[in-house]
Design a protein around this motif. Structure first.
Motif, PDB file in Angstrom:
ATOM      1  N   ASN A 165      28.485  30.929  28.531  1.00 10.53           N
ATOM      2  CA  ASN A 165      28.867  30.567  29.892  1.00 10.53           C
ATOM      3  C   ASN A 165      27.990  29.479  30.478  1.00 10.53           C
ATOM      4  OD1 ASN A 165      31.163  31.758  31.078  1.00 10.53           O
ATOM      5  ND2 ASN A 165      30.259  33.719  30.530  1.00 10.53           N
ATOM      6  N   GLN A 210      35.460  27.776  33.461  1.00  7.61           N
ATOM      7  CA  GLN A 210      34.563  28.943  33.412  1.00  7.61           C
ATOM      8  C   GLN A 210      35.148  30.024  34.311  1.00  7.61           C
ATOM      9  OE1 GLN A 210      30.995  29.380  35.764  1.00  7.61           O
ATOM     10  NE2 GLN A 210      29.786  29.743  33.950  1.00  7.61           N
ATOM     11  N   GLY A 211      35.444  31.191  33.719  1.00  7.99           N
ATOM     12  CA  GLY A 211      36.087  32.252  34.500  1.00  7.99           C
ATOM     13  C   GLY A 211      37.571  32.220  34.213  1.00  7.99           C
ATOM     14  N   PHE A 212      38.069  33.260  33.559  1.00  7.45           N
ATOM     15  CA  PHE A 212      39.477  33.236  33.138  1.00  7.45           C
ATOM     16  C   PHE A 212      40.230  34.397  33.789  1.00  7.45           C
ATOM     17  CE2 PHE A 212      42.842  32.940  29.782  1.00  7.45           C
ATOM     18  CZ  PHE A 212      43.117  31.597  29.965  1.00  7.45           C
ATOM     19  N   GLY A 213      39.981  34.570  35.089  1.00 10.27           N
ATOM     20  CA  GLY A 213      40.691  35.612  35.838  1.00 10.27           C
ATOM     21  C   GLY A 213      41.868  35.010  36.566  1.00 10.27           C
ATOM     22  N   ASN A 214      42.133  35.519  37.755  1.00 11.68           N
ATOM     23  CA  ASN A 214      43.291  35.055  38.515  1.00 11.68           C
ATOM     24  C   ASN A 214      43.246  33.530  38.704  1.00 11.68           C
ATOM     25  OD1 ASN A 214      44.219  34.233  41.434  1.00 11.68           O
ATOM     26  ND2 ASN A 214      45.520  35.930  40.834  1.00 11.68           N
ATOM     27  N   ALA A 231      34.523  31.349  38.355  1.00  7.14           N
ATOM     28  CA  ALA A 231      34.029  32.710  38.145  1.00  7.14           C
ATOM     29  C   ALA A 231      33.227  33.194  39.342  1.00  7.14           C
ATOM     30  CB  ALA A 231      33.181  32.764  36.883  1.00  7.14           C
ATOM     31  N   MET A 232      32.049  32.604  39.545  1.00  5.95           N
ATOM     32  CA  MET A 232      31.172  33.157  40.564  1.00  5.95           C
ATOM     33  C   MET A 232      30.287  32.102  41.225  1.00  5.95           C
ATOM     34  SD  MET A 232      29.062  35.277  37.815  1.00  5.95           S
ATOM     35  CE  MET A 232      27.441  34.718  38.211  1.00  5.95           C
ATOM     36  N   SER A 244      36.246  30.480  29.358  1.00  2.97           N
ATOM     37  CA  SER A 244      35.284  31.566  29.175  1.00  2.97           C
ATOM     38  C   SER A 244      35.512  32.648  30.225  1.00  2.97           C
ATOM     39  CB  SER A 244      33.842  31.052  29.291  1.00  2.97           C
ATOM     40  OG  SER A 244      33.533  30.767  30.637  1.00  2.97           O
ATOM     41  N   ASP A 245      35.014  33.842  29.928  1.00  2.70           N
ATOM     42  CA  ASP A 245      34.958  34.891  30.941  1.00  2.70           C
ATOM     43  C   ASP A 245      33.585  35.551  30.848  1.00  2.70           C
ATOM     44  OD1 ASP A 245      35.048  36.673  28.841  1.00  2.70           O
ATOM     45  OD2 ASP A 245      36.961  37.576  29.383  1.00  2.70           O
ATOM     46  N   ARG A 246      33.413  36.732  31.459  1.00  2.00           N
ATOM     47  CA  ARG A 246      32.058  37.289  31.502  1.00  2.00           C
ATOM     48  C   ARG A 246      31.503  37.633  30.130  1.00  2.00           C
ATOM     49  NH1 ARG A 246      34.798  41.398  34.108  1.00  2.00           N
ATOM     50  NH2 ARG A 246      33.894  40.831  36.106  1.00  2.00           N
ATOM     51  N   ARG A 256      35.527  42.885  49.829  1.00  2.00           N
ATOM     52  CA  ARG A 256      35.074  43.134  48.456  1.00  2.00           C
ATOM     53  C   ARG A 256      34.353  44.473  48.355  1.00  2.00           C
ATOM     54  NH1 ARG A 256      31.191  38.141  46.896  1.00  2.00           N
ATOM     55  NH2 ARG A 256      33.188  37.085  47.101  1.00  2.00           N
ATOM     56  N   THR A 300      46.041  30.320  44.425  1.00  2.00           N
ATOM     57  CA  THR A 300      44.729  29.665  44.375  1.00  2.00           C
ATOM     58  C   THR A 300      44.645  28.736  43.161  1.00  2.00           C
ATOM     59  OG1 THR A 300      43.816  31.600  45.455  1.00  2.00           O
ATOM     60  CG2 THR A 300      42.244  30.054  44.530  1.00  2.00           C
ATOM     61  N   ARG A 341      51.960  34.247  45.934  1.00  2.00           N
ATOM     62  CA  ARG A 341      50.587  34.465  46.418  1.00  2.00           C
ATOM     63  C   ARG A 341      49.614  34.642  45.248  1.00  2.00           C
ATOM     64  NH1 ARG A 341      46.183  34.381  46.888  1.00  2.00           N
ATOM     65  NH2 ARG A 341      44.732  35.283  48.383  1.00  2.00           N
ATOM     66  N   GLY A 370      44.901  29.840  48.132  1.00  2.00           N
ATOM     67  CA  GLY A 370      45.070  31.290  48.309  1.00  2.00           C
ATOM     68  C   GLY A 370      45.257  31.654  49.767  1.00  2.00           C
ATOM     69  N   ALA A 430      35.951  28.665  42.212  1.00  2.00           N
ATOM     70  CA  ALA A 430      35.169  29.776  42.768  1.00  2.00           C
ATOM     71  C   ALA A 430      34.630  29.397  44.142  1.00  2.00           C
ATOM     72  CB  ALA A 430      34.013  30.110  41.834  1.00  2.00           C
TER      73      ALA A 430
HETATM   74  P1  NAD Z   1      38.874  37.591  38.830  1.00  2.00           P
HETATM   75  O1  NAD Z   1      38.120  38.837  38.922  1.00  2.00           O
HETATM   76  O2  NAD Z   1      40.352  37.628  38.628  1.00  2.00           O
HETATM   77  O3  NAD Z   1      38.285  36.664  37.659  1.00  2.00           O
HETATM   78  C1  NAD Z   1      36.927  36.375  37.541  1.00  2.00           C
HETATM   79  C2  NAD Z   1      36.692  35.808  36.155  1.00  2.00           C
HETATM   80  O4  NAD Z   1      35.325  35.401  36.058  1.00  2.00           O
HETATM   81  C3  NAD Z   1      36.898  36.821  35.039  1.00  2.00           C
HETATM   82  O5  NAD Z   1      37.474  36.154  33.926  1.00  2.00           O
HETATM   83  C4  NAD Z   1      35.492  37.279  34.711  1.00  2.00           C
HETATM   84  O6  NAD Z   1      35.367  37.763  33.384  1.00  2.00           O
HETATM   85  C5  NAD Z   1      34.754  35.986  34.913  1.00  2.00           C
HETATM   86  N1  NAD Z   1      33.324  36.173  35.101  1.00  2.00           N
HETATM   87  C6  NAD Z   1      32.664  37.118  35.798  1.00  2.00           C
HETATM   88  N2  NAD Z   1      31.347  36.961  35.678  1.00  2.00           N
HETATM   89  C7  NAD Z   1      31.166  35.882  34.896  1.00  2.00           C
HETATM   90  C8  NAD Z   1      30.046  35.207  34.392  1.00  2.00           C
HETATM   91  N3  NAD Z   1      28.815  35.645  34.663  1.00  2.00           N
HETATM   92  N4  NAD Z   1      30.244  34.105  33.655  1.00  2.00           N
HETATM   93  C9  NAD Z   1      31.479  33.663  33.382  1.00  2.00           C
HETATM   94  N5  NAD Z   1      32.580  34.266  33.795  1.00  2.00           N
HETATM   95  C10 NAD Z   1      32.429  35.357  34.539  1.00  2.00           C
HETATM   96  O7  NAD Z   1      38.511  36.775  40.168  1.00  2.00           O
HETATM   97  P2  NAD Z   1      39.292  35.567  40.823  1.00  2.00           P
HETATM   98  O8  NAD Z   1      40.203  36.093  41.882  1.00  2.00           O
HETATM   99  O9  NAD Z   1      39.858  34.665  39.771  1.00  2.00           O
HETATM  100  O10 NAD Z   1      38.107  34.831  41.605  1.00  2.00           O
HETATM  101  C11 NAD Z   1      37.228  33.937  40.938  1.00  2.00           C
HETATM  102  C12 NAD Z   1      36.498  33.122  41.986  1.00  2.00           C
HETATM  103  O11 NAD Z   1      37.424  32.441  42.809  1.00  2.00           O
HETATM  104  C13 NAD Z   1      35.616  33.944  42.956  1.00  2.00           C
HETATM  105  O12 NAD Z   1      34.508  33.135  43.325  1.00  2.00           O
HETATM  106  C14 NAD Z   1      36.518  34.100  44.170  1.00  2.00           C
HETATM  107  O13 NAD Z   1      35.776  34.324  45.357  1.00  2.00           O
HETATM  108  C15 NAD Z   1      37.206  32.750  44.179  1.00  2.00           C
HETATM  109  N6  NAD Z   1      38.462  32.713  44.930  1.00  2.00           N
HETATM  110  C16 NAD Z   1      39.503  33.516  44.583  1.00  2.00           C
HETATM  111  C17 NAD Z   1      40.685  33.448  45.295  1.00  2.00           C
HETATM  112  C18 NAD Z   1      41.882  34.256  44.915  1.00  2.00           C
HETATM  113  O14 NAD Z   1      42.937  34.085  45.557  1.00  2.00           O
HETATM  114  N7  NAD Z   1      41.828  35.083  43.885  1.00  2.00           N
HETATM  115  C19 NAD Z   1      40.786  32.587  46.405  1.00  2.00           C
HETATM  116  C20 NAD Z   1      39.692  31.776  46.741  1.00  2.00           C
HETATM  117  C21 NAD Z   1      38.539  31.850  45.985  1.00  2.00           C
END
Ligand code: NAD
Length: 434
Positions: free
Chosen positions: A297, A235-239, A312-313, A259-261, A92, A208, A204, A363, A334
């Motif tokens: 959030n 909570q957290g709308f990323g990957n 998310a985190m 939700s996201d950040r 990271r 996750t 890939r 993942g 997360a």
């Molecule tokens: P990402 O960056 O794609 O998405 C993160 C999401 O969380 C985003 O929507 C962001 O806006 C949101 N976010 C950030 N801060 C926030 C807050 N304070 N409140 C609410 N939402 C918030 O990351 P990701 O790859 O989806 O990873 C998310 C979690 O999953 C992390 O803890 C990561 O370590 C874990 N994880 C990811 C993978 C992977 O393959 N991507 C594998 C294992 C674990």
């Protein structure tokens, strides 16, 4: 099955002040480790070995910035345990990277790989920097110099990185190229999470979130709850979060909040996840998305839903809000969303928690498939990747559940017991060198 009939010598007493710092990730990890080690009656020697990282590397990374000035960044790589195979863990780029955090994440990777029984140890790495303020050229130079600085431990047989917070396929491509230039030939198995065009695995990117969907379905079946109509808050709308939401919706669940950040939305009638993903593609965040009422959030965690998916985190479910959580199932997408202190509160409330080291292991499982494909030089279809992922996630869930029933412990403790016993068994068989 690993050998769970362990010697009866008492373990070294765990530290007493584990909960002093609820948010220290290494302490959070160790609190869980100690509980499982005590239940396993782990012998003192192995307890001491497993409580200490094998190798901690700290390097200075001088980089020529676009301004013409030289900046020096700090890079860290921790190999926590490699008894079961090459170390595996992400890199990271973040201002919050610290040795304690990297150590905890490297330990988590060790237990995660052992829970799903893939032949890897655990590692993690990071560079203390603010990637949002850096140009592509600066990021490339940081990546290459960091790779060169830790090259002695990198390699398909020794330590295999992957993307993590603020790193991506592009960064893995630079890392793979730098390593390959050093050894004189192309080595795509040195990292996973690469672009598919250069040896990345199909499936890939979704792995996750897909794994979260698979174990959530297993938990629903275990609790006798139907998949269709199950309400979900994410909570957290990323990957991880967006793909888990999309796949759970496709299975018939009703996603009622995301939700996201920037905050989120809640809609009891259900949110069209594909539409929300399309919004993110266009606008980058959920800000301004009006498919429901606005929700913060903090409040999204407290909704009355069947499944809560924190994706998310770290440290979002703590002693301060755990008592107010109303979900029946928590699927930890997360890493480390629940603090050790919050755990007993959730347990008392009867909430079924699918712990991170199981819930988000999809993942690293497909990363393992990527490494296998690279080494074999023979590539799988996406369907084959998904089928094999399903087999591993479903079997791992069943193994952890069985252990949790046998020992009358929650799923997290059972997952740690399974992981620690697998790593301990290999240490016993290998013995101590020299
Ligand atoms: P990402 O960056 O794609 O998405 C993160 C999401 O969380 C985003 O929507 C962001 O806006 C949101 N976010 C950030 N801060 C926030 C807050 N304070 N409140 C609410 N939402 C918030 O990351 P990701 O790859 O989806 O990873 C998310 C979690 O999953 C992390 O803890 C990561 O370590 C874990 N994880 C990811 C993978 C992977 O393959 N991507 C594998 C294992 C674990």
């Amino acid at each position: 099955m690993p050998d769970l009939l362990l010697p009866t010598t008492p373990i070294v007493r765990p530290d007493k002040d584990r909960f002093l710092n609820e948010e220290n990730p290494f302490e959070a990890m160790m609190a869980r480790f100690d509980r499982a080690a005590e239940l396993l009656d782990l012998e003192p020697g192995i307890y001491k070995v497993l409580r200490n990282p094998e190798k901690q590397i700290i390097v200075s990374i001088p980089v020529m910035m676009d301004s013409g000035e030289v900046e020096v960044f700090t890079g860290i790589r921790v190999l926590y345990n490699t008894s079961r195979g090459p170390a595996k863990g992400g890199i990271r780029f973040d201002l919050n990277v610290s040795l304690d955090e990297v150590k905890a994440l490297a330990a988590w990777m060790t237990w995660k790989c052992a829970v799903v029984n893939i032949p890897f140890g655990g590692s993690k790495g990071g560079v203390i920097c603010d990637p949002l303020k850096m140009s592509i050229g600066e990021l490339e130079r940081v990546t290459r110099r960091y790779t060169a600085a830790i090259i002695a431990t990198l390699g398909p047989d020794s330590d295999v990185p992957a993307p993590d917070v603020n790193t991506n396929e592009r960064v893995m491509a630079w890392l793979m190229d730098t390593y390959s230039m050093h050894v004189g030939h192309t080595v795509n198995a040195v990292t996973t999470g690469k672009p598919v065009a250069m040896g990345g695995s199909l499936g890939r990117r979704e792995a996750t979130g897909r794994g979260c969907m698979m174990v959530t379905k297993e938990a629903l079946a275990h609790l006798g709850m139907p998949v269709k109509g199950t309400t979900i808050a994410v909570q957290g709308f990323g990957n991880v979060g967006s793909i888990a939401a999309q796949l759970l919706q496709a299975e018939g669940c009703k996603v009622v909040a995301v939700s996201d950040r920037t905050g989120g939305v809640v809609n009891r009638k259900g949110i069209d996840v594909d539409h929300a993903i399309a919004w993110i593609k266009e606008h980058k965040t959920l800000e301004g998305y009006t498919a429901g009422e606005a929700i913060s959030n903090e409040d999204i965690l407290l909704l009355d839903v069947d499944v809560l998916l924190p994706a998310a985190m770290e440290n979002v479910i703590t002693t301060k809000n755990a008592a107010k959580i109303r979900a029946k199932i928590i699927c930890e997408g997360a890493n480390g969303p629940t603090t050790a202190g919050a755990e007993s509160i959730l347990e008392d409330k009867g909430i079924f928690v699918i712990p991170d080291i199981l819930a988000n292991a999809g993942g690293v499982t497909v990363s393992y498939f990527e490494w296998v494909q690279n080494r074999g030089g023979y590539y799988w279809t996406e369907q084959l990747v998904n089928d094999r992922l399903n087999e591993i996630m479903v079997n791992s869930f069943a193994e952890v559940l069985k252990l949790s029933k046998e020992h009358k412990v929650n799923m997290r403790t059972a997952a740690y017991m399974l992981a620690i016993s697998r790593v301990a068994t290999v240490h016993r068989l290998r013995g101590i060198y020299a």
